[in-house]
Design a protein around this motif. Structure first.
Motif, short mmCIF file in Angstrom:
data_model
loop_
_atom_site.label_atom_id
_atom_site.label_comp_id
_atom_site.label_asym_id
_atom_site.label_seq_id
_atom_site.Cartn_x
_atom_site.Cartn_y
_atom_site.Cartn_z
N PRO A 4 1.03 -1.24 0.19
CA PRO A 4 -0.29 0.66 0.29
C PRO A 4 0.53 1.21 -0.07
CG PRO A 4 -0.38 -1.25 1.69
CD PRO A 4 1.13 -1.66 1.33
N PRO A 5 0.59 2.46 -0.41
CA PRO A 5 1.09 3.52 -0.50
C PRO A 5 1.31 3.79 0.76
CG PRO A 5 -1.06 4.15 -1.00
CD PRO A 5 -1.05 2.55 -0.95
N LEU A 6 0.99 3.71 1.79
CA LEU A 6 0.80 4.00 3.40
C LEU A 6 1.13 3.38 3.89
CD1 LEU A 6 -0.17 7.86 3.83
CD2 LEU A 6 2.15 6.74 3.58
N TYR A 7 1.88 2.95 4.79
CA TYR A 7 1.31 1.53 6.12
C TYR A 7 1.32 2.67 6.87
CZ TYR A 7 4.38 -1.42 9.46
OH TYR A 7 4.18 -2.01 10.68
N LEU A 8 0.57 2.54 8.01
CA LEU A 8 0.41 3.69 8.98
C LEU A 8 0.18 2.74 10.66
CD1 LEU A 8 -1.93 6.10 7.28
CD2 LEU A 8 0.24 6.08 8.27
N VAL A 9 0.27 2.91 11.23
CA VAL A 9 -0.36 2.44 12.81
C VAL A 9 -0.60 3.00 13.95
CG1 VAL A 9 2.04 -0.16 12.81
CG2 VAL A 9 2.52 2.48 13.12
N PRO A 36 9.52 8.03 17.13
CA PRO A 36 9.40 9.17 16.27
C PRO A 36 7.89 9.41 15.89
CG PRO A 36 8.99 6.40 15.34
CD PRO A 36 9.37 6.65 16.47
N GLU A 37 8.25 10.84 15.48
CA GLU A 37 6.41 12.19 15.14
C GLU A 37 5.61 11.28 14.94
OE1 GLU A 37 6.23 14.92 17.07
OE2 GLU A 37 8.47 14.58 17.99
N PRO A 38 4.57 11.22 15.06
CA PRO A 38 3.10 10.53 14.51
C PRO A 38 3.18 11.94 12.95
CG PRO A 38 2.43 12.06 16.09
CD PRO A 38 4.27 11.50 16.82
N VAL A 39 2.05 11.07 12.50
CA VAL A 39 2.03 12.13 10.87
C VAL A 39 0.98 12.59 11.26
CG1 VAL A 39 3.73 10.25 9.73
CG2 VAL A 39 0.87 9.97 9.97
N ALA A 40 -0.66 12.17 11.70
CA ALA A 40 -1.31 13.40 12.05
C ALA A 40 -1.94 12.14 12.74
CB ALA A 40 -2.21 12.35 11.08
N GLU A 41 -3.36 13.16 13.72
CA GLU A 41 -3.80 12.87 14.69
C GLU A 41 -5.62 13.48 14.23
OE1 GLU A 41 -4.50 13.56 18.87
OE2 GLU A 41 -3.29 14.01 17.85
N LEU A 42 -5.81 11.67 14.11
CA LEU A 42 -6.92 11.84 13.93
C LEU A 42 -8.08 11.75 15.69
CD1 LEU A 42 -6.22 8.89 11.35
CD2 LEU A 42 -6.78 10.72 11.15
#
Length: 85
Positions: A4-9, A36-42
């Motif tokens: 997948p284009p992004l592997y997010l956890v 690591p810094e989070p890339v987003a806050e949902l």
């Protein structure tokens, strides 16, 4: 299998990658300055790039402890957050 284009956890997946840690222990680790810094806050919480998290685990904890993630596995195989994980 194509990666997948992004592997997010999220925190849940990080806890699994770290060896099925509790939510509180996972929270403590993700708050470390070296993590690591989070890339987003949902609405459900923060998310991180999985590759960065796995690299941190390898450098600081001796490698992913999630069973089923082995060198040579198709990208995402056995990883939490993937359809086959």
């Amino acid at each position: 299998m194509a990666r997948p284009p992004l592997y997010l956890v999220g925190s849940y997946e990080i806890g699994i990658l770290l060896g099925n840690l509790s939510r509180q222990r996972t929270y403590q680790i993700t708050r470390r300055a070296s993590f690591p810094e989070p890339v987003a806050e949902l609405a459900q919480g923060q998310v991180w790039l999985g590759d960065q998290v796995e690299a941190w685990i390898a450098a600081h904890r001796g490698g992913p402890s999630h069973r089923g993630v082995t060198p040579g596995s198709p990208p995402g195989a056995g990883r939490p957050g993937f359809p086959d994980g």
